[in-house]
Write a protein that holds these residues in place. Structure first.
Motif, PDB file in Angstrom:
ATOM      1  N   LEU A  22       6.500 -16.461   2.073  1.00 48.95           N
ATOM      2  CA  LEU A  22       6.476 -15.624   0.875  1.00 48.95           C
ATOM      3  C   LEU A  22       5.541 -14.428   1.055  1.00 48.95           C
ATOM      4  O   LEU A  22       5.878 -13.291   0.704  1.00 48.95           O
ATOM      5  CB  LEU A  22       6.047 -16.452  -0.337  1.00 48.95           C
ATOM      6  N   VAL A  23       4.355 -14.688   1.606  1.00 49.20           N
ATOM      7  CA  VAL A  23       3.383 -13.613   1.793  1.00 49.20           C
ATOM      8  C   VAL A  23       3.899 -12.567   2.769  1.00 49.20           C
ATOM      9  O   VAL A  23       3.813 -11.348   2.525  1.00 49.20           O
ATOM     10  CB  VAL A  23       2.035 -14.189   2.260  1.00 49.20           C
ATOM     11  N   PHE A  24       4.456 -13.020   3.898  1.00 49.89           N
ATOM     12  CA  PHE A  24       4.967 -12.068   4.885  1.00 49.89           C
ATOM     13  C   PHE A  24       6.169 -11.303   4.344  1.00 49.89           C
ATOM     14  O   PHE A  24       6.352 -10.125   4.666  1.00 49.89           O
ATOM     15  CB  PHE A  24       5.333 -12.795   6.175  1.00 49.89           C
ATOM     16  N   ALA A  25       6.988 -11.956   3.518  1.00 47.91           N
ATOM     17  CA  ALA A  25       8.121 -11.255   2.914  1.00 47.91           C
ATOM     18  C   ALA A  25       7.641 -10.137   2.008  1.00 47.91           C
ATOM     19  O   ALA A  25       8.202  -9.032   2.006  1.00 47.91           O
ATOM     20  CB  ALA A  25       8.988 -12.237   2.135  1.00 47.91           C
ATOM     21  N   VAL A  26       6.576 -10.414   1.236  1.00 52.19           N
ATOM     22  CA  VAL A  26       6.023  -9.379   0.358  1.00 52.19           C
ATOM     23  C   VAL A  26       5.444  -8.240   1.180  1.00 52.19           C
ATOM     24  O   VAL A  26       5.676  -7.051   0.888  1.00 52.19           O
ATOM     25  CB  VAL A  26       4.957  -9.985  -0.572  1.00 52.19           C
ATOM     26  N   LEU A  27       4.685  -8.579   2.218  1.00 53.60           N
ATOM     27  CA  LEU A  27       4.043  -7.543   3.023  1.00 53.60           C
ATOM     28  C   LEU A  27       5.048  -6.689   3.775  1.00 53.60           C
ATOM     29  O   LEU A  27       4.894  -5.464   3.880  1.00 53.60           O
ATOM     30  CB  LEU A  27       3.060  -8.185   4.008  1.00 53.60           C
ATOM     31  N   LEU A  28       6.092  -7.310   4.309  1.00 53.32           N
ATOM     32  CA  LEU A  28       7.018  -6.597   5.171  1.00 53.32           C
ATOM     33  C   LEU A  28       8.146  -5.897   4.409  1.00 53.32           C
ATOM     34  O   LEU A  28       8.679  -4.891   4.889  1.00 53.32           O
ATOM     35  CB  LEU A  28       7.631  -7.562   6.191  1.00 53.32           C
ATOM     36  N   LEU A  29       8.505  -6.421   3.245  1.00 50.21           N
ATOM     37  CA  LEU A  29       9.657  -5.879   2.524  1.00 50.21           C
ATOM     38  C   LEU A  29       9.269  -5.111   1.270  1.00 50.21           C
ATOM     39  O   LEU A  29       9.645  -3.946   1.105  1.00 50.21           O
ATOM     40  CB  LEU A  29      10.620  -7.023   2.159  1.00 50.21           C
ATOM     41  N   LEU A  30       8.505  -5.743   0.392  1.00 55.40           N
ATOM     42  CA  LEU A  30       8.258  -5.140  -0.913  1.00 55.40           C
ATOM     43  C   LEU A  30       7.308  -3.955  -0.842  1.00 55.40           C
ATOM     44  O   LEU A  30       7.557  -2.915  -1.456  1.00 55.40           O
ATOM     45  CB  LEU A  30       7.713  -6.191  -1.878  1.00 55.40           C
ATOM     46  N   ILE A  31       6.206  -4.111  -0.093  1.00 52.01           N
ATOM     47  CA  ILE A  31       5.201  -3.039  -0.092  1.00 52.01           C
ATOM     48  C   ILE A  31       5.739  -1.741   0.499  1.00 52.01           C
ATOM     49  O   ILE A  31       5.567  -0.670  -0.095  1.00 52.01           O
ATOM     50  CB  ILE A  31       3.927  -3.514   0.640  1.00 52.01           C
ATOM     51  N   PRO A  32       6.411  -1.741   1.662  1.00 51.86           N
ATOM     52  CA  PRO A  32       6.973  -0.469   2.151  1.00 51.86           C
ATOM     53  C   PRO A  32       8.010   0.131   1.196  1.00 51.86           C
ATOM     54  O   PRO A  32       8.021   1.347   0.972  1.00 51.86           O
ATOM     55  CB  PRO A  32       7.610  -0.854   3.495  1.00 51.86           C
ATOM     56  N   ALA A  33       8.879  -0.727   0.628  1.00 45.93           N
ATOM     57  CA  ALA A  33       9.877  -0.210  -0.316  1.00 45.93           C
ATOM     58  C   ALA A  33       9.211   0.343  -1.564  1.00 45.93           C
ATOM     59  O   ALA A  33       9.617   1.387  -2.094  1.00 45.93           O
ATOM     60  CB  ALA A  33      10.859  -1.332  -0.685  1.00 45.93           C
ATOM     61  N   LEU A  34       8.169  -0.345  -2.032  1.00 48.72           N
ATOM     62  CA  LEU A  34       7.464   0.130  -3.217  1.00 48.72           C
ATOM     63  C   LEU A  34       6.759   1.447  -2.940  1.00 48.72           C
ATOM     64  O   LEU A  34       6.743   2.352  -3.789  1.00 48.72           O
ATOM     65  CB  LEU A  34       6.452  -0.930  -3.664  1.00 48.72           C
ATOM     66  N   GLU A  35       6.195   1.595  -1.758  1.00 45.78           N
ATOM     67  CA  GLU A  35       5.531   2.854  -1.409  1.00 45.78           C
ATOM     68  C   GLU A  35       6.525   4.005  -1.343  1.00 45.78           C
ATOM     69  O   GLU A  35       6.243   5.121  -1.799  1.00 45.78           O
ATOM     70  CB  GLU A  35       4.803   2.715  -0.080  1.00 45.78           C
ATOM     71  N   ARG A  36       7.719   3.739  -0.809  1.00 51.35           N
ATOM     72  CA  ARG A  36       8.742   4.788  -0.754  1.00 51.35           C
ATOM     73  C   ARG A  36       9.153   5.219  -2.164  1.00 51.35           C
ATOM     74  O   ARG A  36       9.341   6.418  -2.428  1.00 51.35           O
ATOM     75  CB  ARG A  36       9.962   4.295   0.033  1.00 51.35           C
ATOM     76  N   GLN A  37       9.275   4.249  -3.070  1.00 54.56           N
ATOM     77  CA  GLN A  37       9.688   4.596  -4.423  1.00 54.56           C
ATOM     78  C   GLN A  37       8.576   5.326  -5.171  1.00 54.56           C
ATOM     79  O   GLN A  37       8.846   6.222  -5.973  1.00 54.56           O
ATOM     80  CB  GLN A  37      10.118   3.347  -5.186  1.00 54.56           C
ATOM     81  N   ILE A  38       7.327   4.951  -4.927  1.00 51.95           N
ATOM     82  CA  ILE A  38       6.222   5.679  -5.558  1.00 51.95           C
ATOM     83  C   ILE A  38       6.171   7.112  -5.037  1.00 51.95           C
ATOM     84  O   ILE A  38       5.952   8.060  -5.804  1.00 51.95           O
ATOM     85  CB  ILE A  38       4.888   4.948  -5.300  1.00 51.95           C
ATOM     86  N   SER A  39       6.385   7.283  -3.731  1.00 53.89           N
ATOM     87  CA  SER A  39       6.411   8.637  -3.170  1.00 53.89           C
ATOM     88  C   SER A  39       7.550   9.454  -3.772  1.00 53.89           C
ATOM     89  O   SER A  39       7.384  10.632  -4.093  1.00 53.89           O
ATOM     90  CB  SER A  39       6.557   8.560  -1.648  1.00 53.89           C
ATOM     91  N   SER A  40       8.715   8.815  -3.931  1.00 51.80           N
ATOM     92  CA  SER A  40       9.840   9.504  -4.554  1.00 51.80           C
ATOM     93  C   SER A  40       9.539   9.863  -6.001  1.00 51.80           C
ATOM     94  O   SER A  40       9.907  10.954  -6.467  1.00 51.80           O
ATOM     95  CB  SER A  40      11.088   8.612  -4.487  1.00 51.80           C
ATOM     96  N   PHE A  41       8.852   8.955  -6.694  1.00 53.50           N
ATOM     97  CA  PHE A  41       8.490   9.236  -8.087  1.00 53.50           C
ATOM     98  C   PHE A  41       7.542  10.435  -8.176  1.00 53.50           C
ATOM     99  O   PHE A  41       7.700  11.302  -9.036  1.00 53.50           O
ATOM    100  CB  PHE A  41       7.838   7.994  -8.691  1.00 53.50           C
ATOM    101  N   ILE A  42       6.562  10.502  -7.274  1.00 57.16           N
ATOM    102  CA  ILE A  42       5.626  11.628  -7.277  1.00 57.16           C
ATOM    103  C   ILE A  42       6.354  12.934  -6.966  1.00 57.16           C
ATOM    104  O   ILE A  42       6.098  13.977  -7.594  1.00 57.16           O
ATOM    105  CB  ILE A  42       4.491  11.385  -6.266  1.00 57.16           C
ATOM    106  N   ARG A  43       7.283  12.889  -6.013  1.00 55.61           N
ATOM    107  CA  ARG A  43       8.026  14.106  -5.670  1.00 55.61           C
ATOM    108  C   ARG A  43       8.899  14.589  -6.825  1.00 55.61           C
ATOM    109  O   ARG A  43       9.092  15.787  -7.020  1.00 55.61           O
ATOM    110  CB  ARG A  43       8.894  13.864  -4.432  1.00 55.61           C
ATOM    111  N   ASN A  44       9.447  13.652  -7.587  1.00 56.49           N
ATOM    112  CA  ASN A  44      10.349  14.003  -8.677  1.00 56.49           C
ATOM    113  C   ASN A  44       9.638  14.175 -10.009  1.00 56.49           C
ATOM    114  O   ASN A  44      10.320  14.335 -11.039  1.00 56.49           O
ATOM    115  CB  ASN A  44      11.436  12.926  -8.828  1.00 56.49           C
ATOM    116  N   LEU A  45       8.317  14.145 -10.009  1.00 55.33           N
ATOM    117  CA  LEU A  45       7.591  14.317 -11.264  1.00 55.33           C
ATOM    118  C   LEU A  45       7.946  15.622 -11.986  1.00 55.33           C
ATOM    119  O   LEU A  45       8.088  15.619 -13.215  1.00 55.33           O
ATOM    120  CB  LEU A  45       6.079  14.252 -11.004  1.00 55.33           C
ATOM    121  N   PRO A  46       8.089  16.743 -11.283  1.00 53.97           N
ATOM    122  CA  PRO A  46       8.481  17.971 -12.005  1.00 53.97           C
ATOM    123  C   PRO A  46       9.792  17.822 -12.763  1.00 53.97           C
ATOM    124  O   PRO A  46       9.939  18.369 -13.862  1.00 53.97           O
ATOM    125  CB  PRO A  46       8.586  19.010 -10.884  1.00 53.97           C
TER     126      PRO A  46
END
Length: 379
Positions: free
Chosen positions: A70-94
């Motif tokens: 479970l821990v490795f799944a979170v580290l390897l899958l969720l965190i990178p995907a979440l970071e990409r979506q946060i970056s996309s959210f920041i880019r689309n803030l305007p």
């Protein structure tokens, strides 16, 4: 009476000393607190495996393997995907701010008389983008923080490596530890302490094992639903709504608003708004009729306000260790208050005993009037 007062002062001094020790040792208690939390959460699963004729060590090994996955799944899958979506959210803030300016600002001005230029949206956008670009993402910010000092790196690695070791040994010896602790309780207070401990465990398990399961299940449902709809920020919105759903309706309201805005900005039509409403409607139905009855049941958990206060107060006093210890302490305090309230309601100070005595006397008088003993009653 004097001995009872002395015992109370002894308990109070012990509690204060324990809190002070936690405050002093909080920098090194993080792996032990995290390990104890994992051991508490997964001990029922290890007990269930023992019922299937597996020994304790093998049961703990199986459970530990599941935790690691479970821990490795979170580290390897969720965190990178979440970071990409946060970056996309920041880019689309305007785009989001532009939509708010064109749609929400006129409505606020017409309805409440709020000026459109109440705050500078462009300045806020540049500020958020600047901070995010400077941080370089979640992973880079963590790495830049731990590479400033060799001692910080060693401390971070030691804590990370200690967590699985502490979790394994605590989980293996959890029943033995709880048994040894119960043996330390003075026998005159054993029944009372055992009752309070059982109630606190029921409250805490109702929240940690039950409510956390509901939160993760809702986050998964919202994420998958929004992903099927085509929302780019499905993981960010879905998991965010699920994780704050311990406050009734807050997760649904926040996720629904964010999902509707994301659908409007991304697609600009009514159909996708309707799809978002369907996703959160299905989530609410599943929570009310399936998830909560199945995972939480009718157990009384911690009040959402108590949870928020416990986490914030613990973090303010003891840092991350306080965040982990805040919920167990809140559960114990709530149970103590409940037992204290019950005793107060039946005490002489409240007057309950006098009320019961008067009620018994009135019932006795009515009984004598209705059943006279002198033989002159009704034939």
């Amino acid at each position: 009476m004097q001995n009872k007062i002395n015992n109370q002062w002894y308990v109070l001094a012990l509690v204060i000393l324990s809190g002070y020790l936690v405050y002093l040792l909080s920098p090194i208690l993080t792996p032990f607190a995290v390990g104890a939390l994992f051991a508490y959460l997964f001990d029922p699963l290890a007990d269930k495996l023992e019922e299937w004729k597996l020994n304790r060590t093998l049961s703990v090994t199986v459970v530990f393997f599941v935790i690691s996955l479970l821990v490795f799944a979170v580290l390897l899958l969720l965190i990178p995907a979440l970071e990409r979506q946060i970056s996309s959210f920041i880019r689309n803030l305007p785009l989001y701010f532009e939509w708010l300016r064109e749609n929400l600002s006129p409505w606020l001005e017409r309805t409440f008389g709020i000026e459109r230029d109440l705050f500078d949206i462009n300045e806020l956008t540049q500020l958020l983008k600047g901070h995010w670009e400077q941080a370089g993402g979640i992973a880079q910010s963590l790495l830049s923080g731990v590479t400033k000092s060799g001692l910080v790196i060693v401390n971070w690695l030691m804590n990370f490596l200690l967590i699985p070791v502490v979790t394994f040994y605590l989980l293996r010896d959890w029943d033995i530890i709880t048994s040894r602790v119960s043996e330390l309780i003075p026998r005159p207070y054993y029944r009372t302490v055992s009752t309070i401990a059982a109630d606190a465990n029921s409250v805490l398990s109702a929240f940690l094992r039950g409510q956390l399961s509901v939160m993760l299940a809702l986050g998964t449902i919202y994420t998958i639903g929004l992903w099927v709809v085509g929302i780019e920020l499905s993981l960010l919105i879905g998991m965010g709504a699920g994780l704050i759903s311990f406050v009734p309706y807050l997760g649904t309201i926040v996720g629904l608003i964010a999902g509707v805005i994301a659908a409007l900005v991304q697609f600009g039509d009514i159909n996708h708004i309707f799809y978002v409403l369907i996703v959160f409607g299905i989530g609410q139905l599943l929570e009310g009729f399936v998830l909560t009855p199945l995972l939480v049941g009718d157990r009384i958990g911690l009040h959402p306000v108590a949870v928020i206060f416990a986490v914030l107060a613990g973090g303010q006093l003891f840092g991350f260790v306080g965040v982990l210890l805040g919920l167990p302490l809140a559960a114990v305090i709530m149970v103590l208050l409940r037992h204290g309230h019950e005793r107060y309601m039946g005490s002489k100070l409240y007057g309950k005993e006098n009320e019961i005595s008067l009620t018994n006397k009135e019932e006795s008088v009515r009984h004598q009037e209705g059943n006279p003993s002198d033989g002159k009653g009704e034939l």
